[in-house]
Write an enzyme that holds these catalytic residues in place. Sequence first.
Site, PDB file in Angstrom:
ATOM      1  N   ARG A  76       6.837   4.303  -1.040  1.00  0.00           N
ATOM      2  CA  ARG A  76       7.360   5.282  -0.098  1.00  0.00           C
ATOM      3  C   ARG A  76       6.500   5.262   1.150  1.00  0.00           C
ATOM      4  O   ARG A  76       5.293   5.065   1.068  1.00  0.00           O
ATOM      5  CB  ARG A  76       7.315   6.690  -0.711  1.00  0.00           C
ATOM      6  N   SER A 138      -1.925   2.918  -6.318  1.00  0.00           N
ATOM      7  CA  SER A 138      -2.049   3.459  -7.679  1.00  0.00           C
ATOM      8  C   SER A 138      -2.497   2.423  -8.705  1.00  0.00           C
ATOM      9  O   SER A 138      -1.805   2.183  -9.701  1.00  0.00           O
ATOM     10  CB  SER A 138      -0.717   4.041  -8.116  1.00  0.00           C
ATOM     11  N   ASP A 192      -3.189   7.655  -6.585  1.00  0.00           N
ATOM     12  CA  ASP A 192      -2.043   8.583  -6.638  1.00  0.00           C
ATOM     13  C   ASP A 192      -2.386   9.906  -7.332  1.00  0.00           C
ATOM     14  O   ASP A 192      -1.880  10.965  -6.964  1.00  0.00           O
ATOM     15  CB  ASP A 192      -0.797   7.942  -7.269  1.00  0.00           C
TER      16      ASP A 192
END
Length: 437
Positions: A76, A138, A192
């Site tokens: 994203r 992440s 994350d």
Amino acid sequence: MDNAMKPMEFIKHIEHAFSFTKAHAIKMIKDFHKEMGFGLKGKKSSLKMLPSFVKKPKGNERGTFLAIDLGGTNMRVLAVRLHGEGKFETIGVKRFSLNKEIISETEKVFFDFIVDCVINFLKEYHLDSIYEMGFTFSFPVVQTSVSSGTLVTWTKGFSVKDVEGKDVVFLLDNALKRKGVKSLKIIALVNDTVGTLATKCYEDPACDMGVILGTGTNASYPEKTEHITKYKGRWNSDEMIINIEWGGFDKINRNLYDETLDRNSENPGMQRMEKAISGMYLGEIARLVVLNGLKNNLFHTKTIEDIFSSPYAFTAEHLSYIALDDYNKLSWLKDIHDLDKKIIKMIAHIITTRSARIASSAIAAVITWMDNTLTSPHTVAIDGSLFEKYPGYKETMESTMVELFGEASKNIRLTLTHDGSGIGAAIIAAIVSSSPQ
Ligand code: ADP
Ligand code: MG
């Protein structure tokens, strides 16, 4: 196993193989505390306990910041405006899917792809000023500052070449340069879990854990700097958020299915807790169980064998539709025998229940590490589709907490923090921007 096993016998066998009792949970919490202690001291541990060089936000940070959130299934790009007083708004967000090809490309192709997505995003939202940016990455990274970090090893099926052992911010910077993007400066590299914690904490000071239950699983929490004895450098605060990397926790019982999955995985022996819990693996565990059921002549539908023949084709998302008896999105399963549907539903339930109970126990371990008597309120920020979408997952986690702590479990609040991993990178960029590092 006996070749003529009856359905209920088989289910009993599965229940036993996947049982995670209160006694297992208590033992796990003890082992978790030991491994956390070792990890903080720099001793051998399956919990890496990585310093993040970030402290909790105060909620008064302001400005507009950009973020890239590289998850396991999606990427994203976001623009976030922070208003202070615990309020923020996302002024742009765009999702790009990461397909199998791109996650096994060369380093240059992969980072160029990320930058192309960012350029696409900037155009769509007409963002043409100069921005500071946070990069949520992440995967296990060893950081030496908030704005740099070396990838230890890929997880979650990633295998982009020539990235392990390198600074991922440097690689992303190079790609920005190659593509002529001059308006962005990456000032924070964020895990994350840390992003998720920061997002919730911005509006709720009682938040002291960030957890991911998506493709993978992991968590972070603020630790007293004096306890992080392996870190000898300078740090300007009495606390620092620690990225536990709990997917690697290895003191959990494994059954035959777990062992088969592990053996056939890209990273045998590693990420043992992740393989028992997270979205990437639950469908595959269920598939292995179904295949064993087939060996035991359990099913009535002839095509079951074909339906479940490809590794990883059966996903956690599919399990959630089965749990809801919603076969609209499962046309290939729609016409199987009703009894077979029932058995598969029970299998789904057993496997995801274990996942939720282990996840809850791991959270219980971290919270009792911070507050042994559970005297203060603890908000746990959780991001990820497994937690968000699997029916009853959160409730199973909550009932596990009640089993473990009774009344005191009221002090633990599990909250969904949607897209927290990305928003948090923007919040952390704001902290970095306003305080000299
Ligand atoms: P990421 O981990 O990339 O940030 P998500 O949080 O969306 O992304 O997690 C993706 C994982 O969640 C995948 O493993 C997918 O199978 C699983 N998933 C997606 N939808 C559901 C659902 N409805 N129920 C359970 N798991 C789901
Ligand atoms: Mg995510």
